[in-house]
Design an enzyme around this catalytic site. Sequence first.
Site, PDB file in Angstrom:
ATOM      1  N   LYS A   1       0.844  -1.205   0.000  1.00 35.08           N
ATOM      2  CA  LYS A   1       0.000   0.000   0.000  1.00 35.08           C
ATOM      3  C   LYS A   1       0.880   1.256   0.000  1.00 35.08           C
ATOM      4  O   LYS A   1       0.733   2.126  -0.850  1.00 35.08           O
ATOM      5  CB  LYS A   1      -0.908  -0.001   1.237  1.00 35.08           C
ATOM      6  CG  LYS A   1      -1.579   1.338   1.518  1.00 35.08           C
ATOM      7  CD  LYS A   1      -2.503   1.301   2.705  1.00 35.08           C
ATOM      8  CE  LYS A   1      -1.854   1.463   4.055  1.00 35.08           C
ATOM      9  NZ  LYS A   1      -1.493   2.843   4.442  1.00 35.08           N
TER      10      LYS A   1
ATOM     11  N   ARG B   1      -0.463  14.632  13.193  1.00 33.90           N
ATOM     12  CA  ARG B   1       0.430  14.309  12.079  1.00 33.90           C
ATOM     13  C   ARG B   1       0.736  15.574  11.267  1.00 33.90           C
ATOM     14  O   ARG B   1       0.154  15.807  10.208  1.00 33.90           O
ATOM     15  CB  ARG B   1      -0.193  13.204  11.209  1.00 33.90           C
ATOM     16  CG  ARG B   1      -0.425  11.916  11.991  1.00 33.90           C
ATOM     17  CD  ARG B   1      -1.134  10.858  11.176  1.00 33.90           C
ATOM     18  NE  ARG B   1      -0.258  10.170  10.248  1.00 33.90           N
ATOM     19  CZ  ARG B   1      -0.692   9.295   9.337  1.00 33.90           C
ATOM     20  NH1 ARG B   1      -1.966   9.018   9.253  1.00 33.90           N
ATOM     21  NH2 ARG B   1       0.162   8.702   8.530  1.00 33.90           N
TER      22      ARG B   1
ATOM     23  N   CYS C   1      -5.523   8.442   8.659  1.00 24.89           N
ATOM     24  CA  CYS C   1      -5.879   7.909   9.983  1.00 24.89           C
ATOM     25  C   CYS C   1      -5.508   8.922  11.064  1.00 24.89           C
ATOM     26  O   CYS C   1      -4.415   9.490  11.053  1.00 24.89           O
ATOM     27  CB  CYS C   1      -5.123   6.602  10.244  1.00 24.89           C
ATOM     28  SG  CYS C   1      -5.854   5.173   9.466  1.00 24.89           S
TER      29      CYS C   1
HETATM   30  N1  EPU Z   1       6.363  14.187  11.553  1.00 21.44           N
HETATM   31  C1  EPU Z   1       6.514  15.491  11.882  1.00 21.44           C
HETATM   32  N2  EPU Z   1       6.441  16.427  10.873  1.00 21.44           N
HETATM   33  C2  EPU Z   1       6.238  16.083   9.572  1.00 21.44           C
HETATM   34  C3  EPU Z   1       6.075  14.713   9.248  1.00 21.44           C
HETATM   35  C4  EPU Z   1       6.142  13.789  10.255  1.00 21.44           C
HETATM   36  O1  EPU Z   1       6.714  15.846  13.041  1.00 21.44           O
HETATM   37  O2  EPU Z   1       6.213  16.964   8.725  1.00 21.44           O
HETATM   38  C5  EPU Z   1       6.457  13.175  12.601  1.00 21.44           C
HETATM   39  C6  EPU Z   1       5.175  12.357  12.761  1.00 21.44           C
HETATM   40  O3  EPU Z   1       4.273  12.995  13.619  1.00 21.44           O
HETATM   41  C7  EPU Z   1       5.707  11.059  13.322  1.00 21.44           C
HETATM   42  C8  EPU Z   1       7.058  10.911  12.635  1.00 21.44           C
HETATM   43  O4  EPU Z   1       7.417  12.219  12.204  1.00 21.44           O
HETATM   44  O5  EPU Z   1       5.913  11.160  14.691  1.00 21.44           O
HETATM   45  C9  EPU Z   1       7.090   9.985  11.455  1.00 21.44           C
HETATM   46  O6  EPU Z   1       6.025  10.265  10.572  1.00 21.44           O
HETATM   47  P1  EPU Z   1       6.148   9.974   9.010  1.00 21.44           P
HETATM   48  O7  EPU Z   1       6.159  11.261   8.292  1.00 21.44           O
HETATM   49  O8  EPU Z   1       7.287   9.038   8.801  1.00 21.44           O
HETATM   50  O9  EPU Z   1       4.792   9.228   8.689  1.00 21.44           O
HETATM   51  P2  EPU Z   1       3.915   9.375   7.391  1.00 21.44           P
HETATM   52  O10 EPU Z   1       4.783   9.580   6.203  1.00 21.44           O
HETATM   53  O11 EPU Z   1       2.811  10.314   7.640  1.00 21.44           O
HETATM   54  C10 EPU Z   1       4.011   6.860   6.743  1.00 21.44           C
HETATM   55  C11 EPU Z   1       3.019   5.770   6.487  1.00 21.44           C
HETATM   56  C12 EPU Z   1       2.363   5.387   7.814  1.00 21.44           C
HETATM   57  C13 EPU Z   1       3.429   4.942   8.792  1.00 21.44           C
HETATM   58  C14 EPU Z   1       4.494   6.035   8.951  1.00 21.44           C
HETATM   59  C15 EPU Z   1       5.666   5.614   9.816  1.00 21.44           C
HETATM   60  C16 EPU Z   1       2.240   6.220   4.257  1.00 21.44           C
HETATM   61  C17 EPU Z   1       1.143   6.695   3.368  1.00 21.44           C
HETATM   62  N3  EPU Z   1       2.006   6.259   5.562  1.00 21.44           N
HETATM   63  O12 EPU Z   1       3.277   7.935   7.291  1.00 21.44           O
HETATM   64  O13 EPU Z   1       1.506   4.298   7.508  1.00 21.44           O
HETATM   65  O14 EPU Z   1       2.852   4.689  10.059  1.00 21.44           O
HETATM   66  O15 EPU Z   1       5.016   6.400   7.655  1.00 21.44           O
HETATM   67  O16 EPU Z   1       6.294   4.511   9.284  1.00 21.44           O
HETATM   68  O17 EPU Z   1       3.279   5.796   3.770  1.00 21.44           O
HETATM   69  C18 EPU Z   1      -0.305   2.854   7.913  1.00 21.44           C
HETATM   70  O18 EPU Z   1       0.016   2.251   6.868  1.00 21.44           O
HETATM   71  O19 EPU Z   1      -1.136   2.418   8.742  1.00 21.44           O
HETATM   72  C19 EPU Z   1       0.324   4.145   8.189  1.00 21.44           C
HETATM   73  C20 EPU Z   1      -0.189   5.026   9.040  1.00 21.44           C
END
Ligand code: EPU
Length: 417
Positions: free
Chosen positions: A22, A122, A117
Amino acid sequence: MKEWVIEGNKVLNGEIKVEGSKNALLAIIPACIITKSIVKLTNVTPLFDTYVLIDILKELNVKVIYDNKSEMIIDSRNVINKDLISEKMKKIRASYYFMGALLSLFKNVKILGPGGCKFASRPIDLHLFAFEGLGCECRKEDNIYFFNKGKIKCRVIKFKKVSVGATVNAILASCRMRGNIKLINVALEPEIDDLIKFLNLCGANICRENNNIIVKGVSQLHGCEYKIMEDRIEAGTYLILGACTCNSLKIIYHEHENLIALIELMKKMNVNIKVDKDFLIVNRAESISDSNVVFDSYPSLATDLQQPLSILLTRSKSYSVLKDLVYPTRYTQLSDLNAMGFNMKVNEDCLYIYNSNKLTGKNVECKDLRGGVSLVIAGLISDKTTIVSNVNHIERGYFDIVNKLKKIGARIYEKDI
Ligand code: EPU
């Protein structure tokens, strides 16, 4: 609206096949527009998010032919720069990858903030930090982001925190910029390597160097045919489910190197796992050793497996402790689980999981994807009937899960309400 009725406490047995990833797909679909060509993707999983991205592509005058199974052709030869401000942008998180993808093609981009979610706050400050470094000024009004691309400010973007999404967006926005850009403190997740592999096949020049990413800008990309990697989180979830409830579960999965942290941990807990290049076999573990488990960015254990793994940890001899460094409060399922007889308590960002073996089905409500699937595993190992509502969350990450579970002997039925 649907709910799932689960008759619990039945030992399962059989085989489950893992789908295409995904989270890799959600980055690669928006990346396709950068090619301004025809791309054929295979091993595509027909999830809710997949269809939302297709709808967004259509707004950009991109043609999509999808067989609703695994093959998708994306023709972005006539892509246009349209404001992406419709409500559909808020349906999913990955809609924000159109920020980076559009900025690689156009000077001015207007786009509504993402959804996704809601298990924690986030923010997207790291994405904006990367865009600004790359010369894209950003202004926000009523959750609409206005970007204006000017001269590049920094060729070295050092993130203060590791983020999957910000790493993806920085790659997308920079892959067609002139000269080299170095991204430091980036996410090492395999889904990002899948995106890099895809873009390089389309003519980009991106590599990992130590733990950094070097993007050597190219003026143009071209089309290609690409097979999406397998979903390591789906594979990991079924591995955990197998250890909770299956006499023997064979998981058809070929990329076990992406799941090493989980496999090693489960073996250390005394779960019996056989690893073959084409599959994994796991057997039910009546009891596991007490463990201290920490979830962090790759190559550590994935936060997306934290909620499912909490169910297996209830088989600890006494108690286990779990800490999620990525999302320290991702515990949306706790009150429902405790109502079913689990014994889990949060204390100072740690989840204490005590042995519990008298579990009874209840009416529970799914609040997010991974918490939701942990309720399903809980239902499968509990006495009596569990009714899980709001299951659309689960279907966003586990394609055809009800039929897959039925095939291994689970008594799970879908009910329209
Ligand atoms: N964060 C910040 N600022 C930002 C971005 C992130 O503070 O601008 C923080 C977040 O709050 C978190 C950490 O950095 O504490 C990591 O977040 P990340 O950006 O890595 O997460 P994401 O890109 O929003 C993706 C996956 C998530 C998965 C996370 C962590 C996708 C579409 N989503 O999210 O997947 O949990 O990486 O591995 O790729 C899931 O599949 O259930 C899901 C939520």
